[in-house]
Scaffold this motif. Structure first.
Motif, mmCIF file in Angstrom:
data_model
loop_
_atom_site.group_PDB
_atom_site.id
_atom_site.type_symbol
_atom_site.label_atom_id
_atom_site.label_comp_id
_atom_site.label_asym_id
_atom_site.label_seq_id
_atom_site.Cartn_x
_atom_site.Cartn_y
_atom_site.Cartn_z
ATOM 1 N N GLU A 239 1.945 14.681 5.613
ATOM 2 C CA GLU A 239 2.538 14.340 4.324
ATOM 3 C C GLU A 239 2.142 12.925 3.904
ATOM 4 N N ILE A 240 1.820 12.775 2.602
ATOM 5 C CA ILE A 240 1.429 11.481 2.053
ATOM 6 C C ILE A 240 2.469 11.050 1.025
ATOM 7 N N THR A 241 2.955 9.824 1.147
ATOM 8 C CA THR A 241 3.921 9.321 0.171
ATOM 9 C C THR A 241 3.234 9.092 -1.168
ATOM 10 N N ALA A 242 4.011 9.090 -2.238
ATOM 11 C CA ALA A 242 3.448 8.811 -3.561
ATOM 12 C C ALA A 242 2.897 7.388 -3.592
ATOM 13 N N PRO A 243 1.704 7.184 -4.160
ATOM 14 C CA PRO A 243 1.135 5.830 -4.220
ATOM 15 C C PRO A 243 2.038 4.873 -4.989
ATOM 16 N N VAL A 244 2.189 3.680 -4.462
ATOM 17 C CA VAL A 244 2.989 2.645 -5.104
ATOM 18 C C VAL A 244 2.045 1.520 -5.522
ATOM 19 N N LYS A 245 2.118 1.118 -6.792
ATOM 20 C CA LYS A 245 1.270 0.031 -7.289
ATOM 21 C C LYS A 245 1.956 -1.300 -7.018
ATOM 22 N N LEU A 246 1.252 -2.175 -6.307
ATOM 23 C CA LEU A 246 1.777 -3.490 -5.956
ATOM 24 C C LEU A 246 0.749 -4.558 -6.317
ATOM 25 N N SER A 247 1.197 -5.784 -6.404
ATOM 26 C CA SER A 247 0.309 -6.916 -6.665
ATOM 27 C C SER A 247 -0.049 -7.599 -5.358
ATOM 28 N N SER A 248 -1.284 -8.083 -5.284
ATOM 29 C CA SER A 248 -1.713 -8.875 -4.130
ATOM 30 C C SER A 248 -2.198 -10.234 -4.611
ATOM 31 N N LEU A 249 -2.032 -11.240 -3.774
ATOM 32 C CA LEU A 249 -2.323 -12.629 -4.151
ATOM 33 C C LEU A 249 -3.323 -13.231 -3.184
ATOM 34 N N PHE A 250 -4.315 -13.939 -3.731
ATOM 35 C CA PHE A 250 -5.361 -14.563 -2.915
ATOM 36 C C PHE A 250 -4.894 -15.911 -2.376
ATOM 37 N N ALA A 251 -5.032 -16.098 -1.084
ATOM 38 C CA ALA A 251 -4.731 -17.379 -0.427
ATOM 39 C C ALA A 251 -5.423 -17.375 0.927
ATOM 40 N N SER A 252 -5.950 -18.532 1.325
ATOM 41 C CA SER A 252 -6.618 -18.677 2.630
ATOM 42 C C SER A 252 -7.727 -17.640 2.805
ATOM 43 N N ASN A 253 -8.491 -17.405 1.723
ATOM 44 C CA ASN A 253 -9.660 -16.535 1.736
ATOM 45 C C ASN A 253 -9.339 -15.067 2.026
ATOM 46 N N GLN A 254 -8.120 -14.646 1.727
ATOM 47 C CA GLN A 254 -7.737 -13.254 1.883
ATOM 48 C C GLN A 254 -6.631 -12.930 0.891
ATOM 49 N N PHE A 255 -6.364 -11.648 0.720
ATOM 50 C CA PHE A 255 -5.279 -11.201 -0.148
ATOM 51 C C PHE A 255 -4.127 -10.684 0.710
ATOM 52 N N SER A 256 -2.925 -10.851 0.207
ATOM 53 C CA SER A 256 -1.746 -10.262 0.845
ATOM 54 C C SER A 256 -0.810 -9.786 -0.252
ATOM 55 N N LEU A 257 0.055 -8.831 0.074
ATOM 56 C CA LEU A 257 0.956 -8.262 -0.912
ATOM 57 C C LEU A 257 1.970 -9.298 -1.372
ATOM 58 N N VAL A 258 2.181 -9.374 -2.683
ATOM 59 C CA VAL A 258 3.201 -10.280 -3.221
ATOM 60 C C VAL A 258 4.571 -9.879 -2.711
ATOM 61 N N THR A 259 4.844 -8.582 -2.696
ATOM 62 C CA THR A 259 6.069 -8.048 -2.114
ATOM 63 C C THR A 259 5.673 -6.849 -1.259
ATOM 64 N N PRO A 260 6.257 -6.658 -0.076
ATOM 65 C CA PRO A 260 5.816 -5.587 0.823
ATOM 66 C C PRO A 260 6.024 -4.194 0.240
ATOM 67 N N PHE A 261 5.241 -3.240 0.746
ATOM 68 C CA PHE A 261 5.517 -1.832 0.481
ATOM 69 C C PHE A 261 6.825 -1.497 1.192
ATOM 70 N N THR A 262 7.770 -0.911 0.455
ATOM 71 C CA THR A 262 9.099 -0.653 1.016
ATOM 72 C C THR A 262 9.509 0.780 0.739
ATOM 73 N N SER A 263 10.085 1.446 1.760
ATOM 74 C CA SER A 263 10.531 2.824 1.606
ATOM 75 C C SER A 263 11.819 3.044 2.391
#
Length: 388
Positions: A239-263
């Motif tokens: 089973e695959i969960t419905a895709p959730v659109k989130l924002s990611s932010l660039f810092a220290s030469n990489q991206f990370s989620l602005v807010t975590p994926f939460t379920s």
């Protein structure tokens, strides 16, 4: 490498010229604060509208929301106009610094991609000056920016608004400030968040080719926030969960989620984490710190524990350029596959490198132009595409 540097220098030079022109438009407004009435009479008035929601929430934005400590509130700023053609905007978003902390600002509209100025958030204010894509035809209501604010450990009612006395809007054909005050603020009610527990996933990752030459100085401010879609696949059930659109932010030469994926429904077990970028092939991550050439096996999975926060490093396997948003009725949707239609579209864009539609859909390295550097990224994906 020299060719890449020459192209980059030319792109930056063009951008500087455009920015100077747009700054001049905004500068005209500094002497026209008393001309709002004239703008209204000539039909050039423009309102700024706010709406908000919790980041990642599958709900429509509204002007009153309820949230809790630790959540990120996405506030959308839109221009509302019947006939005026907006060229540039300069405004200050205000918020209670005791309730919120500034996280990031995004430019979600390819017609308004030029960030002329961003003042660091201080004392509950963040200033944004934004210009339209040169040559773009602007009419009707437009999304201008998204401001992300994280809720601090404080309960009660608060608000997010626009500073009326300093807001400026430049429209084509007029030197008057077209901003029509006031803007209705967002009402935010901060509660305890209840007792519902949830499983959270924070991830660090990269986009292939971003930033150019691995140099953060080549990454425009507007490209430092990128949208991604995340879903989880349960290895035991498929089973695959419905895709959730989130924002990611660039810092220290990489991206990370602005807010975590939460379920609140994810159970303890083994999962694959599927991440897809705005112009990118979906990548299946089945291991933390996954190697760039590793192909996930059917039984591979990442252990997730219910009601626990997890953090993973996926930076070794960058998200690959390729699934361009060229499908759908408005030719702005991804179809889930990297194929010859993506290649053909990018080939057509090489002769019109700064065309707004091309940059919005085919600028994989986010340098503001469509060049052979983007084509190289797409060809690399086509040569070894798998794991869609």
């Amino acid at each position: 490498m020299n060719e890449a540097k020459i192209r980059q220098t030319l792109s930056l030079s063009i951008l500087v010229v455009l920015v100077i022109g747009l700054v001049s438009v905004i500068g005209l407004l500094n002497t026209s604060q008393d001309m709002r009435q004239n703008a209204q009479q000539t039909g050039n008035s423009v309102q700024l509208r706010l709406s908000a929601k919790e980041s990642g929430a599958q709900v429509d934005r509204g002007q009153t929301i309820t949230t809790s400590s630790g959540k990120v509130v996405e506030t959308l700023i839109e221009s509302v106009s019947s006939t005026a053609s907006v060229a540039a905007l300069d405004f200050v978003v205000t918020y209670d610094a005791a309730t919120f902390e500034f996280v990031s600002a995004e430019l979600p509209n390819s017609k308004f991609p030029v960030l002329l100025k961003k003042d660091a958030a201080t004392a509950g204010k963040v200033r944004l000056a934004i210009g339209k894509q040169p040559g773009a035809t602007i009419s009707g209501n437009q999304q201008i920016a998204i401001v992300n604010l994280r809720v601090k450990d404080r309960q009660g009612a608060s608000s997010i608004g626009i500073e009326t006395q300093t807001a400026k809007v430049a429209v084509v054909g007029s030197s008057a400030n077209a901003y029509q005050a006031p803007t209705t603020p967002i009402t935010v009610n901060v509660g305890t968040g209840g007792s519902t527990e949830s499983t959270s996933v924070q991830a660090r990752f990269k986009f292939a080719g971003i930033p150019v030459e691995n140099n953060p100085n080549f990454l425009p401010e507007a490209a430092r926030t990128q949208p991604v879609k995340i879903s989880l696949q349960n290895i035991a059930t498929g089973e695959i969960t419905a895709p959730v659109k989130l924002s990611s932010l660039f810092a220290s030469n990489q991206f990370s989620l602005v807010t975590p994926f939460t379920s609140t429904t994810v159970q303890t077990g083994k999962y694959n984490i599927l991440i897809k970028g705005p112009k990118h092939q979906q990548i299946r991550f089945c291991k933390n710190d996954q190697a760039p050439d590793y192909r996930c096996q059917l039984t591979d999975g990442i252990d997730l524990t219910k009601n626990t926060t997890h953090t993973f490093d996926f930076t070794k396997r960058p998200l690959s350029c390729g699934d361009l948003p060229i499908s759908g009725s408005n030719n702005d949707q991804q179809d889930g596959v990297v194929r010859v239609t993506d290649y053909s579209f990018m080939v057509g864009c090489l002769s019109k490198r700064t065309d707004a539609a091309c940059v919005a859909r085919a600028d994989c390295n986010a340098d503001g132009t469509v060049t052979n550097l983007d084509m190289d990224l797409l060809l690399e994906t086509l040569s070894n595409a798998y794991d869609q």
